[in-house]
Design a protein around this motif. Structure first.
Motif, PDB file in Angstrom:
ATOM      1  N   ASN A  49      19.281  58.761  31.662  1.00  0.00           N
ATOM      2  CA  ASN A  49      18.269  57.992  32.385  1.00  0.00           C
ATOM      3  C   ASN A  49      18.850  56.645  32.806  1.00  0.00           C
ATOM      4  O   ASN A  49      19.495  55.945  32.013  1.00  0.00           O
ATOM      5  N   GLY A  50      18.639  56.253  34.067  1.00  0.00           N
ATOM      6  CA  GLY A  50      19.230  55.024  34.580  1.00  0.00           C
ATOM      7  C   GLY A  50      18.760  53.777  33.862  1.00  0.00           C
ATOM      8  O   GLY A  50      19.545  52.844  33.617  1.00  0.00           O
ATOM      9  N   PHE A  51      17.479  53.726  33.509  1.00  0.00           N
ATOM     10  CA  PHE A  51      16.955  52.573  32.775  1.00  0.00           C
ATOM     11  C   PHE A  51      17.596  52.497  31.388  1.00  0.00           C
ATOM     12  O   PHE A  51      17.986  51.424  30.927  1.00  0.00           O
ATOM     13  N   LYS A  52      17.702  53.648  30.728  1.00  0.00           N
ATOM     14  CA  LYS A  52      18.297  53.692  29.401  1.00  0.00           C
ATOM     15  C   LYS A  52      19.764  53.267  29.439  1.00  0.00           C
ATOM     16  O   LYS A  52      20.244  52.549  28.555  1.00  0.00           O
ATOM     17  N   ALA A  53      20.493  53.711  30.467  1.00  0.00           N
ATOM     18  CA  ALA A  53      21.900  53.349  30.586  1.00  0.00           C
ATOM     19  C   ALA A  53      22.071  51.837  30.678  1.00  0.00           C
ATOM     20  O   ALA A  53      22.981  51.259  30.061  1.00  0.00           O
ATOM     21  N   GLN A  54      21.192  51.173  31.438  1.00  0.00           N
ATOM     22  CA  GLN A  54      21.323  49.720  31.541  1.00  0.00           C
ATOM     23  C   GLN A  54      20.869  49.030  30.257  1.00  0.00           C
ATOM     24  O   GLN A  54      21.440  48.018  29.860  1.00  0.00           O
ATOM     25  N   TRP A  55      19.857  49.571  29.594  1.00  0.00           N
ATOM     26  CA  TRP A  55      19.446  49.033  28.300  1.00  0.00           C
ATOM     27  C   TRP A  55      20.615  49.073  27.307  1.00  0.00           C
ATOM     28  O   TRP A  55      20.849  48.121  26.547  1.00  0.00           O
ATOM     29  N   GLU A  56      21.345  50.168  27.294  1.00  0.00           N
ATOM     30  CA  GLU A  56      22.477  50.285  26.374  1.00  0.00           C
ATOM     31  C   GLU A  56      23.511  49.195  26.643  1.00  0.00           C
ATOM     32  O   GLU A  56      24.037  48.565  25.715  1.00  0.00           O
ATOM     33  N   LEU A  57      23.800  48.949  27.906  1.00  0.00           N
ATOM     34  CA  LEU A  57      24.774  47.916  28.250  1.00  0.00           C
ATOM     35  C   LEU A  57      24.265  46.526  27.874  1.00  0.00           C
ATOM     36  O   LEU A  57      25.041  45.673  27.417  1.00  0.00           O
ATOM     37  N   PHE A  58      22.958  46.294  28.059  1.00  0.00           N
ATOM     38  CA  PHE A  58      22.426  44.977  27.707  1.00  0.00           C
ATOM     39  C   PHE A  58      22.472  44.769  26.192  1.00  0.00           C
ATOM     40  O   PHE A  58      22.812  43.673  25.722  1.00  0.00           O
ATOM     41  N   LEU A  59      22.135  45.787  25.432  1.00  0.00           N
ATOM     42  CA  LEU A  59      22.201  45.653  23.980  1.00  0.00           C
ATOM     43  C   LEU A  59      23.631  45.422  23.505  1.00  0.00           C
ATOM     44  O   LEU A  59      23.877  44.627  22.584  1.00  0.00           O
ATOM     45  N   ARG A  60      24.592  46.071  24.114  1.00  0.00           N
ATOM     46  CA  ARG A  60      25.993  45.815  23.785  1.00  0.00           C
ATOM     47  C   ARG A  60      26.378  44.387  24.153  1.00  0.00           C
ATOM     48  O   ARG A  60      27.143  43.716  23.435  1.00  0.00           O
ATOM     49  N   HIS A  61      25.854  43.910  25.253  1.00  0.00           N
ATOM     50  CA  HIS A  61      26.095  42.523  25.674  1.00  0.00           C
ATOM     51  C   HIS A  61      25.541  41.540  24.648  1.00  0.00           C
ATOM     52  O   HIS A  61      26.199  40.556  24.286  1.00  0.00           O
ATOM     53  N   VAL A  62      24.332  41.818  24.154  1.00  0.00           N
ATOM     54  CA  VAL A  62      23.709  40.940  23.167  1.00  0.00           C
ATOM     55  C   VAL A  62      24.484  40.938  21.851  1.00  0.00           C
ATOM     56  O   VAL A  62      24.753  39.886  21.267  1.00  0.00           O
ATOM     57  N   VAL A  63      24.871  42.114  21.390  1.00  0.00           N
ATOM     58  CA  VAL A  63      25.498  42.231  20.065  1.00  0.00           C
ATOM     59  C   VAL A  63      26.993  41.929  20.111  1.00  0.00           C
ATOM     60  O   VAL A  63      27.529  41.238  19.232  1.00  0.00           O
ATOM     61  N   LEU A  64      27.686  42.418  21.133  1.00  0.00           N
ATOM     62  CA  LEU A  64      29.143  42.305  21.188  1.00  0.00           C
ATOM     63  C   LEU A  64      29.638  41.268  22.185  1.00  0.00           C
ATOM     64  O   LEU A  64      30.850  41.026  22.264  1.00  0.00           O
TER      65      LEU A  64
END
Length: 383
Positions: free
Chosen positions: A330-345
């Motif tokens: 899902n396109g929304f989920k894919a961007q959520w994953e990248l944002f969470l990685r941005h926040v944590v890493l």
């Protein structure tokens, strides 16, 4: 296994987009797969806190999905040190003030577009987030869709040669609401509530064009309110004060021309609700939400114009399907994953509030172009 919990205040999940795409198909989908696993085995675990004004609706969603945390107290959840991220999918008219509060509380922010109702507000949010040192992002989901990712693969591989033009068609018939329920909320058709197809779709077209083909350098647009009378969710008639169709011409960096029609008053005669045709010196492609078909220069037929005879060839069959070559989420989920990685890493991230401001800028210039009847340059934005 180490688990890093990211507590997300999700405001606007009682709405269609906030619930379906962001809560159900993104955050809850991540939880159902066991969280977001990183290369070192650490798992990012999103913990949603449902936020909104309607207590009964929040409670119902929480009970339906077994969620513990929900509240109607936005200030309280922002004051909670345990809250890491504020997400906003409210009405556009309510978004800016809430995001300001979240930034002031030191929360990372992620929001639907447009980030604000005008360019001044969108730029101010970007400045505030920068000065506060919080991470920030704006949803730009279309570039994560399978069809456009395949199209991006063709661009990156040099398939098109010199890109000459881009033509986009988006839209469908949104019922007026009298004899069949409308598929979109009534506020979309009231300018005083932040509605209008230009403010809704031009931010999408800005990042799609920017990411795939290059920055937009000028815009010329015509807008219309084709259906001036509609019926709201209670069956009450109202005057549609916002534009429901827009016809835009965008000059891109490098000289290519993009033409995109956007309409909620058009009936669909194409394979998908949005399609883009890209023509270049070496080849062409047509991409929708999921599919993408291409025709290379070497395989291009030689049509001859003769209106006196019926066409004997099927032009659609002369195009080749671009293969998936990967699994698409899902396109929304894919961007959520990248944002969470941005926040944590602290991984690189380009879809921030300044990128969101570019979308608001293009929408404003499109409306102004239509009002003044002329082409307008699109200046480069900076903070």
């Amino acid at each position: 296994m180490t688990r890093t919990t990211v507590r997300i205040a999700m405001n606007g999940v009682t709405g269609r987009m906030g619930y379906r795409q962001h809560l159900l198909r993104s955050v809850l989908a991540l939880r159902e797969q066991g969280g977001l696993e990183l290369d070192d085995g650490t798992v990012i675990w999103p913990e949603p806190v449902l936020v909104g004004r309607r207590e009964h609706a929040l409670r119902a969603i929480a009970e339906r999905h077994g969620l513990e945390h929900w509240t109607t107290d936005l200030d309280g959840v922002l004051a909670d040190p345990a809250t890491d991220v504020y997400f906003d999918a409210q009405l556009t008219s309510a978004r800016e003030a809430a995001v300001r509060k979240a930034i002031a509380a030191g929360k990372h922010v992620y929001c639907e577009k447009p980030a604000a109702g005008d360019l001044g507000g969108a730029l101010e949010l970007a400045r505030l987030a920068r000065d506060a040192g919080v991470k920030h992002g704006v949803v730009q989901d279309k570039i994560f869709l399978p069809g456009l990712r395949k199209l991006k693969r063709l661009v990156d591989g040099g398939f098109f040669g010199e890109i000459l033009s881009v033509r986009g068609e988006f839209g469908y018939w949104v019922f007026e609401g009298d004899w069949q329920p409308a598929q979109r909320p009534s506020w979309n058709y009231r300018a005083q509530d932040g509605g209008g197809i230009v403010m809704d779709m031009f931010p999408h077209w800005e990042y799609v064009l920017h990411e795939l083909f290059g920055p937009v350098r000028s815009v010329q647009a015509e807008v219309a309110t084709h259906v001036p009378r509609r019926w709201d969710e209670r069956g009450k008639p109202y005057e549609a004060t916002a534009d429901d169709a827009a016809y835009g011409i965008f000059r891109l960096d490098g000289g290519a021309v993009a033409q995109i029609n956007s309409s909620w008053a058009v009936r669909v005669h194409r394979d998908e609700l949005v399609e883009f045709q890209v023509d270049g010196t070496e080849g062409s492609a047509v991409a929708g939400l999921r599919g993408c078909r291409a025709q290379h220069r070497s395989a291009t037929p030689k049509p001859v114009w003769n209106p006196d005879l019926p066409a004997t060839e099927s032009f659609r069959e002369q195009w080749q399907e671009v293969p998936d070559n990967e699994e698409f989420d899902n396109g929304f989920k894919a961007q959520w994953e990248l944002f969470l990685r941005h926040v944590v890493l602290d991984e690189p991230w380009s879809w921030d509030l300044l990128a969101g401001a570019r979308g608001v800028q293009l929408a404003e210039l499109g409306l102004r172009s239509a009002a003044e009847g002329r082409r307008l340059d699109v200046p480069e934005l900076s903070l």
